[in-house]
Write a protein that holds these residues in place. Structure first.
Motif, PDB file in Angstrom:
ATOM      1  N   PRO A 171       2.797 -13.727   8.308  1.00 24.07           N
ATOM      2  CA  PRO A 171       4.121 -14.233   7.935  1.00 24.07           C
ATOM      3  C   PRO A 171       4.580 -13.637   6.610  1.00 24.07           C
ATOM      4  CG  PRO A 171       2.463 -15.888   7.457  1.00 24.07           C
ATOM      5  CD  PRO A 171       1.747 -14.762   8.156  1.00 24.07           C
ATOM      6  N   CYS A 172       5.847 -13.287   6.562  1.00 20.63           N
ATOM      7  CA  CYS A 172       6.438 -12.750   5.338  1.00 20.63           C
ATOM      8  C   CYS A 172       7.530 -13.705   4.881  1.00 20.63           C
ATOM      9  CB  CYS A 172       7.016 -11.364   5.587  1.00 20.63           C
ATOM     10  SG  CYS A 172       7.965 -10.710   4.193  1.00 20.63           S
TER      11      CYS A 172
ATOM     12  N   ALA B  46      11.104 -20.392   5.146  1.00 17.38           N
ATOM     13  CA  ALA B  46      11.433 -19.484   6.244  1.00 17.38           C
ATOM     14  C   ALA B  46      10.585 -18.216   6.162  1.00 17.38           C
ATOM     15  CB  ALA B  46      12.919 -19.118   6.198  1.00 17.38           C
ATOM     16  N   PHE B  47      10.211 -17.693   7.317  1.00 10.57           N
ATOM     17  CA  PHE B  47       9.375 -16.498   7.315  1.00 10.57           C
ATOM     18  C   PHE B  47       9.689 -15.605   8.506  1.00 10.57           C
ATOM     19  CE2 PHE B  47       7.181 -19.667   9.825  1.00 10.57           C
ATOM     20  CZ  PHE B  47       6.677 -18.949  10.913  1.00 10.57           C
ATOM     21  N   ALA B  48       9.489 -14.313   8.290  1.00  7.71           N
ATOM     22  CA  ALA B  48       9.499 -13.335   9.370  1.00  7.71           C
ATOM     23  C   ALA B  48       8.044 -13.013   9.699  1.00  7.71           C
ATOM     24  CB  ALA B  48      10.241 -12.079   8.933  1.00  7.71           C
ATOM     25  N   LEU B  49       7.830 -12.333  10.808  1.00  4.19           N
ATOM     26  CA  LEU B  49       6.486 -11.902  11.169  1.00  4.19           C
ATOM     27  C   LEU B  49       6.428 -10.378  11.077  1.00  4.19           C
ATOM     28  CD1 LEU B  49       5.756 -14.232  14.201  1.00  4.19           C
ATOM     29  CD2 LEU B  49       4.780 -14.385  11.903  1.00  4.19           C
ATOM     30  N   ARG B  50       5.467  -9.885  10.315  1.00  4.39           N
ATOM     31  CA  ARG B  50       5.316  -8.451  10.109  1.00  4.39           C
ATOM     32  C   ARG B  50       3.998  -7.945  10.679  1.00  4.39           C
ATOM     33  NH1 ARG B  50       8.876  -5.912   6.609  1.00  4.39           N
ATOM     34  NH2 ARG B  50      10.254  -7.326   5.437  1.00  4.39           N
ATOM     35  N   LEU B  51       4.008  -6.666  11.038  1.00  2.00           N
ATOM     36  CA  LEU B  51       2.797  -5.993  11.503  1.00  2.00           C
ATOM     37  C   LEU B  51       2.085  -5.360  10.320  1.00  2.00           C
ATOM     38  CD1 LEU B  51       1.223  -4.935  14.086  1.00  2.00           C
ATOM     39  CD2 LEU B  51       2.544  -2.827  13.786  1.00  2.00           C
ATOM     40  N   ASP B  52       0.797  -5.628  10.184  1.00  2.00           N
ATOM     41  CA  ASP B  52      -0.013  -4.940   9.185  1.00  2.00           C
ATOM     42  C   ASP B  52      -0.261  -3.543   9.743  1.00  2.00           C
ATOM     43  OD1 ASP B  52      -2.063  -3.895   7.596  1.00  2.00           O
ATOM     44  OD2 ASP B  52      -2.917  -5.882   7.209  1.00  2.00           O
ATOM     45  N   VAL B  53       0.582  -2.607   9.341  1.00  2.00           N
ATOM     46  CA  VAL B  53       0.618  -1.316  10.032  1.00  2.00           C
ATOM     47  C   VAL B  53      -0.644  -0.487   9.794  1.00  2.00           C
ATOM     48  CG1 VAL B  53       1.801   0.016   8.238  1.00  2.00           C
ATOM     49  CG2 VAL B  53       2.188   0.571  10.634  1.00  2.00           C
ATOM     50  N   ALA B  54      -1.235  -0.582   8.627  1.00  2.00           N
ATOM     51  CA  ALA B  54      -2.459   0.185   8.366  1.00  2.00           C
ATOM     52  C   ALA B  54      -3.595  -0.299   9.258  1.00  2.00           C
ATOM     53  CB  ALA B  54      -2.845   0.098   6.895  1.00  2.00           C
ATOM     54  N   ARG B  55      -3.752  -1.620   9.370  1.00  2.00           N
ATOM     55  CA  ARG B  55      -4.792  -2.176  10.239  1.00  2.00           C
ATOM     56  C   ARG B  55      -4.482  -1.882  11.699  1.00  2.00           C
ATOM     57  NH1 ARG B  55      -6.230  -8.244   9.267  1.00  2.00           N
ATOM     58  NH2 ARG B  55      -7.899  -7.602  10.676  1.00  2.00           N
ATOM     59  N   ALA B  56      -3.192  -1.921  12.056  1.00  2.00           N
ATOM     60  CA  ALA B  56      -2.802  -1.635  13.436  1.00  2.00           C
ATOM     61  C   ALA B  56      -3.148  -0.201  13.811  1.00  2.00           C
ATOM     62  CB  ALA B  56      -1.308  -1.888  13.616  1.00  2.00           C
ATOM     63  N   LEU B  57      -2.856   0.739  12.915  1.00  2.00           N
ATOM     64  CA  LEU B  57      -3.179   2.146  13.180  1.00  2.00           C
ATOM     65  C   LEU B  57      -4.686   2.328  13.307  1.00  2.00           C
ATOM     66  CD1 LEU B  57      -2.433   5.152  13.388  1.00  2.00           C
ATOM     67  CD2 LEU B  57      -2.474   5.238  10.880  1.00  2.00           C
ATOM     68  N   ASP B  58      -5.435   1.710  12.418  1.00  2.00           N
ATOM     69  CA  ASP B  58      -6.897   1.835  12.457  1.00  2.00           C
ATOM     70  C   ASP B  58      -7.455   1.316  13.780  1.00  2.00           C
ATOM     71  OD1 ASP B  58      -9.598   2.218  11.091  1.00  2.00           O
ATOM     72  OD2 ASP B  58      -9.659   0.084  11.533  1.00  2.00           O
TER      73      ASP B  58
ATOM     74  N   MET C 213       6.558   3.857   7.047  1.00  2.00           N
ATOM     75  CA  MET C 213       7.576   2.848   7.332  1.00  2.00           C
ATOM     76  C   MET C 213       7.300   1.531   6.629  1.00  2.00           C
ATOM     77  SD  MET C 213       8.209   3.227  11.447  1.00  2.00           S
ATOM     78  CE  MET C 213       9.313   1.805  11.406  1.00  2.00           C
ATOM     79  N   GLY C 214       6.071   1.368   6.131  1.00  2.00           N
ATOM     80  CA  GLY C 214       5.698   0.063   5.623  1.00  2.00           C
ATOM     81  C   GLY C 214       5.367  -0.864   6.781  1.00  2.00           C
ATOM     82  N   ASP C 215       5.189  -2.140   6.493  1.00  2.00           N
ATOM     83  CA  ASP C 215       4.868  -3.129   7.527  1.00  2.00           C
ATOM     84  C   ASP C 215       6.164  -3.615   8.177  1.00  2.00           C
ATOM     85  OD1 ASP C 215       2.271  -2.834   6.765  1.00  2.00           O
ATOM     86  OD2 ASP C 215       2.084  -4.793   5.786  1.00  2.00           O
ATOM     87  N   PRO C 216       6.457  -3.192   9.405  1.00  2.00           N
ATOM     88  CA  PRO C 216       7.744  -3.533  10.024  1.00  2.00           C
ATOM     89  C   PRO C 216       7.802  -4.981  10.492  1.00  2.00           C
ATOM     90  CG  PRO C 216       6.391  -2.367  11.593  1.00  2.00           C
ATOM     91  CD  PRO C 216       5.630  -2.348  10.288  1.00  2.00           C
ATOM     92  N   VAL C 217       9.011  -5.512  10.520  1.00  2.00           N
ATOM     93  CA  VAL C 217       9.244  -6.843  11.064  1.00  2.00           C
ATOM     94  C   VAL C 217       9.146  -6.785  12.587  1.00  2.00           C
ATOM     95  CG1 VAL C 217      10.991  -8.637  11.415  1.00  2.00           C
ATOM     96  CG2 VAL C 217      10.671  -7.634   9.148  1.00  2.00           C
ATOM     97  N   LEU C 218       8.401  -7.711  13.164  1.00  2.00           N
ATOM     98  CA  LEU C 218       8.318  -7.834  14.622  1.00  2.00           C
ATOM     99  C   LEU C 218       9.172  -8.991  15.125  1.00  2.00           C
ATOM    100  CD1 LEU C 218       4.503  -7.245  15.252  1.00  2.00           C
ATOM    101  CD2 LEU C 218       6.370  -5.583  15.334  1.00  2.00           C
ATOM    102  N   ALA C 219       9.352  -9.998  14.288  1.00  2.00           N
ATOM    103  CA  ALA C 219      10.221 -11.125  14.623  1.00  2.00           C
ATOM    104  C   ALA C 219      10.896 -11.584  13.343  1.00  2.00           C
ATOM    105  CB  ALA C 219       9.435 -12.269  15.253  1.00  2.00           C
ATOM    106  N   ARG C 220      12.226 -11.681  13.364  1.00  2.00           N
ATOM    107  CA  ARG C 220      12.979 -12.060  12.180  1.00  2.00           C
ATOM    108  C   ARG C 220      12.836 -13.552  11.889  1.00  2.00           C
ATOM    109  NH1 ARG C 220      18.848  -9.564  13.370  1.00  2.00           N
ATOM    110  NH2 ARG C 220      19.144 -11.816  13.490  1.00  2.00           N
ATOM    111  N   LYS C 221      13.363 -13.956  10.747  1.00  2.00           N
ATOM    112  CA  LYS C 221      13.281 -15.366  10.355  1.00  2.00           C
ATOM    113  C   LYS C 221      14.016 -16.281  11.319  1.00  2.00           C
ATOM    114  CE  LYS C 221      12.576 -14.564   5.409  1.00  2.00           C
ATOM    115  NZ  LYS C 221      13.072 -14.792   4.036  1.00  2.00           N
ATOM    116  N   ASP C 222      15.043 -15.748  11.996  1.00  2.37           N
ATOM    117  CA  ASP C 222      15.776 -16.561  12.963  1.00  2.37           C
ATOM    118  C   ASP C 222      15.153 -16.508  14.350  1.00  2.37           C
ATOM    119  OD1 ASP C 222      16.397 -13.994  13.721  1.00  2.37           O
ATOM    120  OD2 ASP C 222      18.556 -14.173  13.391  1.00  2.37           O
TER     121      ASP C 222
END
Length: 288
Positions: free
Chosen positions: A99-100, A143-155, A188-197
């Motif tokens: 959560p972000c 309120a929070f968005a959901l982000r992907l930990d992109v470095a861990r995802a790539l690994d 790209m950094g850690d992208p949002v997968l689901a917005r706060k809404d």
């Protein structure tokens, strides 16, 4: 079993189509005709606050006017939110989602935040938060968005594949790239997968849609070339098939800027009213 080739054009119904859209749709359509492939139109309307039915109707009318036809029924993302939720749950179960709680202002003012293709790159502020801090924020209703930990995802994706990830580019990319290209979504950094809404982000929905519809060739503009490494990682993590990519050139206006709805580019609807023909559009975008 031989799999029939398939491509698509996937507009968002938040405005009228312009010549840049026409070029992308016609490029995909012409490719489908040349390869006896399926041609699919998909409506990317996960953002219900901006999507309108009248825009969707107008876009389909414009595409038919250009001489295109497509498989029925048309897939609308808004009708498949449970599918995307399952994909998100899969990534969460893999421990790759967090959560972000940052606001746009928080991100914009972060001193260490660089810029990337989509603007300011998220600096990862909420990634290292402890479990206790996260639970406290969640308990207080922050309120929070959901982000992907992109470095861990790539690994993890590379460990699952057993080697470095690549994707196939048969277009020319923004710098003439072609062939098997390396995958690294970390810029790209850690992208949002689901917005706060609760709206599912484009990056997750598009890879799931392409797989669900059997898309073998993703034909789209060079402005989305940067997102392809992320999409390839998501495909591996969600056990989805790998399409081939063709990134085409962009159509610019008289100022040299890429045509875009937000810039108020001249619409196909206005051009039709002025007597412009589909053949005129083809000549205008340089594919006749």
């Amino acid at each position: 079993m031989t799999i029939r080739l398939a491509t698509r054009f996937a507009p968002s119904p938040n405005g009228h189509l312009h010549p840049g859209h026409a070029f992308s749709a016609l490029t995909a359509w012409d490719w489908a005709c040349a390869h006896d492939a399926r041609f699919i139109v998909r409506i990317e309307d996960t953002d219900r606050s901006r999507s309108r039915e009248d825009f969707e109707r107008a876009q389909l009318e414009d595409l038919a006017w250009l001489g295109l036809d497509w498989e029925q029924p048309v897939r609308r993302q808004s009708e498949h939110m449970t599918d995307y939720a399952r994909g998100l749950d899969r990534l969460r179960d893999l421990g790759l989602v967090y959560p972000c709680f940052c606001t746009r202002k928080d991100i914009a003012t972060a001193a260490q935040a660089p810029h990337g293709p989509e603007g300011i790159v998220y600096p990862g502020t909420c990634r290292p938060l402890s479990k206790d801090v996260r639970e406290t924020k969640l308990a207080t209703g922050t309120a929070f968005a959901l982000r992907l930990d992109v470095a861990r995802a790539l690994d993890l994706a590379e460990r699952l594949k057993g080697n470095r990830l690549t994707f196939t580019e048969e277009g020319c990319g923004p710098d003439g790239e072609n062939g098997r290209l390396p995958v690294d979504p970390r810029p790209m950094g850690d992208p949002v997968l689901a917005r706060k809404d609760g709206v599912i982000a484009y990056h997750l929905a598009v890879v799931m849609d392409d797989a669900a519809q059997g898309i073998t060739h993703v034909i789209r503009g060079q402005d989305l070339f940067f997102a392809t490494p992320l999409h390839r990682v998501l495909q591996v993590l969600l056990d989805l098939p790998e399409p081939t990519y063709l990134h085409h050139r962009l159509i610019t206006d008289e100022t040299g800027e890429r045509m875009a709805k937000r810039r108020g580019s001249t619409t196909l609807r206005d051009m039709r009213a002025d007597g412009v023909t589909p053949q005129d559009i083809r000549r205008m975008v340089g594919i006749d």
